[in-house]
Design a protein around this motif. Sequence first.
Motif, PDB file in Angstrom:
ATOM      1  N   ALA A 253       1.275   2.459  -4.758  1.00  0.00           N
ATOM      2  CA  ALA A 253       2.674   2.409  -4.329  1.00  0.00           C
ATOM      3  C   ALA A 253       3.020   3.665  -3.534  1.00  0.00           C
ATOM      4  O   ALA A 253       2.623   4.773  -3.900  1.00  0.00           O
ATOM      5  CB  ALA A 253       3.592   2.270  -5.531  1.00  0.00           C
ATOM      6  N   ALA A 254       3.782   3.483  -2.458  1.00  0.00           N
ATOM      7  CA  ALA A 254       4.134   4.622  -1.606  1.00  0.00           C
ATOM      8  C   ALA A 254       4.869   5.725  -2.373  1.00  0.00           C
ATOM      9  O   ALA A 254       4.540   6.905  -2.216  1.00  0.00           O
ATOM     10  CB  ALA A 254       4.958   4.140  -0.405  1.00  0.00           C
ATOM     11  N   PRO A 255       5.892   5.412  -3.222  1.00  0.00           N
ATOM     12  CA  PRO A 255       6.569   6.494  -3.946  1.00  0.00           C
ATOM     13  C   PRO A 255       5.627   7.267  -4.866  1.00  0.00           C
ATOM     14  O   PRO A 255       5.729   8.491  -4.979  1.00  0.00           O
ATOM     15  CB  PRO A 255       7.649   5.752  -4.754  1.00  0.00           C
ATOM     16  N   TYR A 317       9.520  16.354   1.054  1.00  0.00           N
ATOM     17  CA  TYR A 317      10.855  16.140   0.504  1.00  0.00           C
ATOM     18  C   TYR A 317      11.702  15.281   1.450  1.00  0.00           C
ATOM     19  O   TYR A 317      12.496  14.451   1.003  1.00  0.00           O
ATOM     20  CB  TYR A 317      11.547  17.485   0.256  1.00  0.00           C
ATOM     21  N   GLU A 318      11.519  15.481   2.750  1.00  0.00           N
ATOM     22  CA  GLU A 318      12.248  14.657   3.724  1.00  0.00           C
ATOM     23  C   GLU A 318      11.793  13.199   3.631  1.00  0.00           C
ATOM     24  O   GLU A 318      12.611  12.274   3.670  1.00  0.00           O
ATOM     25  CB  GLU A 318      12.018  15.199   5.131  1.00  0.00           C
ATOM     26  N   ALA A 319      10.484  12.993   3.495  1.00  0.00           N
ATOM     27  CA  ALA A 319       9.962  11.627   3.349  1.00  0.00           C
ATOM     28  C   ALA A 319      10.457  10.996   2.058  1.00  0.00           C
ATOM     29  O   ALA A 319      10.758   9.795   2.005  1.00  0.00           O
ATOM     30  CB  ALA A 319       8.434  11.652   3.384  1.00  0.00           C
ATOM     31  N   ASP A 320      10.564  11.792   0.999  1.00  0.00           N
ATOM     32  CA  ASP A 320      11.091  11.301  -0.269  1.00  0.00           C
ATOM     33  C   ASP A 320      12.510  10.778  -0.092  1.00  0.00           C
ATOM     34  O   ASP A 320      12.871   9.716  -0.610  1.00  0.00           O
ATOM     35  CB  ASP A 320      11.059  12.414  -1.309  1.00  0.00           C
ATOM     36  N   SER A 321      13.341  11.504   0.671  1.00  0.00           N
ATOM     37  CA  SER A 321      14.714  11.062   0.922  1.00  0.00           C
ATOM     38  C   SER A 321      14.734   9.747   1.684  1.00  0.00           C
ATOM     39  O   SER A 321      15.557   8.872   1.410  1.00  0.00           O
ATOM     40  CB  SER A 321      15.474  12.134   1.712  1.00  0.00           C
ATOM     41  N   ARG A 322      13.818   9.595   2.623  1.00  0.00           N
ATOM     42  CA  ARG A 322      13.765   8.344   3.392  1.00  0.00           C
ATOM     43  C   ARG A 322      13.390   7.171   2.499  1.00  0.00           C
ATOM     44  O   ARG A 322      13.979   6.088   2.594  1.00  0.00           O
ATOM     45  CB  ARG A 322      12.749   8.471   4.523  1.00  0.00           C
ATOM     46  N   LEU A 323      12.413   7.375   1.639  1.00  0.00           N
ATOM     47  CA  LEU A 323      12.022   6.297   0.734  1.00  0.00           C
ATOM     48  C   LEU A 323      13.150   5.946  -0.218  1.00  0.00           C
ATOM     49  O   LEU A 323      13.388   4.773  -0.512  1.00  0.00           O
ATOM     50  CB  LEU A 323      10.775   6.688  -0.057  1.00  0.00           C
ATOM     51  N   SER A 325      16.322   6.238   0.285  1.00  0.00           N
ATOM     52  CA  SER A 325      17.500   5.669   0.948  1.00  0.00           C
ATOM     53  C   SER A 325      17.430   4.157   1.050  1.00  0.00           C
ATOM     54  O   SER A 325      18.429   3.481   1.225  1.00  0.00           O
ATOM     55  CB  SER A 325      17.658   6.272   2.353  1.00  0.00           C
ATOM     56  N   GLY A 326      16.222   3.581   0.905  1.00  0.00           N
ATOM     57  CA  GLY A 326      16.063   2.125   0.950  1.00  0.00           C
ATOM     58  C   GLY A 326      16.135   1.611   2.388  1.00  0.00           C
ATOM     59  O   GLY A 326      16.563   2.298   3.320  1.00  0.00           O
ATOM     60  N   GLY A 327      15.728   0.357   2.558  1.00  0.00           N
ATOM     61  CA  GLY A 327      15.803  -0.281   3.870  1.00  0.00           C
ATOM     62  C   GLY A 327      14.819   0.252   4.886  1.00  0.00           C
ATOM     63  O   GLY A 327      14.943   0.009   6.087  1.00  0.00           O
ATOM     64  N   THR A 328      13.822   1.031   4.435  1.00  0.00           N
ATOM     65  CA  THR A 328      12.844   1.602   5.348  1.00  0.00           C
ATOM     66  C   THR A 328      11.480   0.965   5.117  1.00  0.00           C
ATOM     67  O   THR A 328      11.192   0.453   4.040  1.00  0.00           O
ATOM     68  CB  THR A 328      12.718   3.125   5.146  1.00  0.00           C
ATOM     69  N   GLN A 330       8.079   1.411   4.111  1.00  0.00           N
ATOM     70  CA  GLN A 330       7.441   2.473   3.346  1.00  0.00           C
ATOM     71  C   GLN A 330       6.103   2.896   3.942  1.00  0.00           C
ATOM     72  O   GLN A 330       5.769   4.079   3.957  1.00  0.00           O
ATOM     73  CB  GLN A 330       7.270   2.040   1.889  1.00  0.00           C
ATOM     74  N   ARG A 331       5.340   1.943   4.432  1.00  0.00           N
ATOM     75  CA  ARG A 331       4.065   2.299   5.063  1.00  0.00           C
ATOM     76  C   ARG A 331       4.306   3.180   6.283  1.00  0.00           C
ATOM     77  O   ARG A 331       3.594   4.179   6.494  1.00  0.00           O
ATOM     78  CB  ARG A 331       3.296   1.033   5.451  1.00  0.00           C
ATOM     79  N   ALA A 332       5.308   2.836   7.083  1.00  0.00           N
ATOM     80  CA  ALA A 332       5.599   3.625   8.286  1.00  0.00           C
ATOM     81  C   ALA A 332       6.010   5.049   7.910  1.00  0.00           C
ATOM     82  O   ALA A 332       5.603   6.021   8.572  1.00  0.00           O
ATOM     83  CB  ALA A 332       6.704   2.954   9.102  1.00  0.00           C
ATOM     84  N   VAL A 333       6.820   5.186   6.841  1.00  0.00           N
ATOM     85  CA  VAL A 333       7.221   6.517   6.380  1.00  0.00           C
ATOM     86  C   VAL A 333       5.998   7.336   5.978  1.00  0.00           C
ATOM     87  O   VAL A 333       5.863   8.509   6.334  1.00  0.00           O
ATOM     88  CB  VAL A 333       8.210   6.406   5.197  1.00  0.00           C
ATOM     89  N   MET A 334       5.076   6.712   5.252  1.00  0.00           N
ATOM     90  CA  MET A 334       3.893   7.429   4.786  1.00  0.00           C
ATOM     91  C   MET A 334       2.958   7.779   5.943  1.00  0.00           C
ATOM     92  O   MET A 334       2.364   8.867   5.966  1.00  0.00           O
ATOM     93  CB  MET A 334       3.152   6.596   3.739  1.00  0.00           C
ATOM     94  N   GLU A 335       2.808   6.882   6.895  1.00  0.00           N
ATOM     95  CA  GLU A 335       1.948   7.165   8.044  1.00  0.00           C
ATOM     96  C   GLU A 335       2.509   8.321   8.865  1.00  0.00           C
ATOM     97  O   GLU A 335       1.763   9.202   9.317  1.00  0.00           O
ATOM     98  CB  GLU A 335       1.797   5.909   8.905  1.00  0.00           C
ATOM     99  N   PHE A 336       3.833   8.328   9.076  1.00  0.00           N
ATOM    100  CA  PHE A 336       4.461   9.426   9.820  1.00  0.00           C
ATOM    101  C   PHE A 336       4.285  10.740   9.064  1.00  0.00           C
ATOM    102  O   PHE A 336       3.978  11.784   9.653  1.00  0.00           O
ATOM    103  CB  PHE A 336       5.947   9.130  10.031  1.00  0.00           C
ATOM    104  N   LEU A 337       4.439  10.691   7.755  1.00  0.00           N
ATOM    105  CA  LEU A 337       4.290  11.889   6.931  1.00  0.00           C
ATOM    106  C   LEU A 337       2.885  12.460   7.028  1.00  0.00           C
ATOM    107  O   LEU A 337       2.698  13.663   7.264  1.00  0.00           O
ATOM    108  CB  LEU A 337       4.624  11.561   5.480  1.00  0.00           C
TER     109      LEU A 337
END
Length: 347
Positions: A253-255, A317-323, A325-328, A330-337
Amino acid sequence: MAAVNPQELLARLAKGKPISGILLVGGDSYLRELCRKKLVEAYVAEGTRDWGVRRFSADDDDVSAILGQAQTMPMLAPRQVIFVSEVEAWERLGDDSRDSLVKQISQYFDNPAPFTVLVFEAASLDQRMRLAKTFAEKTLTVSVELSTDPDERARLAVPLSLEMAKELGASLDDDAAEELCDILNGDLSAIRTELEKLSAYAGARRKIMRADVDLLVISARKYEVWDLADMLAARQPAKALQFLDSLLTEGEAAPALLGALAWMYRKLLEAQDLPSGTAGWQAASRLKMRPDAAELAVRQSRKFPKTQLTSGLAALYEADSRLKSGGTNQRAVMEFLVTQLASPVPA
């Protein structure tokens, strides 16, 4: 009125006095479900819940129908709890429709039905709008979110993890609770899942110790990210992304993975602060890790400039806030991170 936390809500419920209106606001699914469960237990007897518990969606149901039910005495139950989910959908109404809706809600709470507890639920609300202001004035607002700060969230999750263990018929050592909450980034749903496994593993002794967490949780979720550390230290984004893809494809899981990375970065920073020549057993004690893992952390920490670790922790921590916040995606957030963390140019 300032929002109360779930523990404060439970304290009020223990007094037995009905609360006419409640707003559950926040994105933590475990805390929200906990509040729902405790509200039903407090106000509706077990044998009457088929009649005394009703559920509506603000996205699908008309507010007149919801308030009509609130004003209708339930059959075969002296009191009812009505849950209204997705209240944020009302913010998307046109001005006239939204003003009319807010007026109806306000009028209802001027003279609420004494046999109804009306519970609204939203991930978040715009505090500048009349809808949020009306809820703040007319209902008890309960924050179902521990904290947006990962460190504080992990700390606040500890007492809740102890309660979860009790519910599962087990006891959880304090240091095991701290390690578990740190590992899982304060994600209460993930903590509950892991505690179910840990309590089953503890078996007849019914006591969950730190060694159990090290064995079952850290081994499964954490030490695989040390393989990623070499790629990040060497600034190899392509290899790091390939490794990330394999973890996500295998069902990580991404989180939980984000929590693992944040935990690793914190341990690397702590390891860098150890005096030169610190023995393995001393590192284990200072870092609160197993000796083999502590030695690995010390060894890996030498590969990172401190600025890379501090900027990386900020990105985590910024990626954590994005996850959160919902509606994102998650794979894209993790890849960018991971691209940020492994970028040849420090973030």
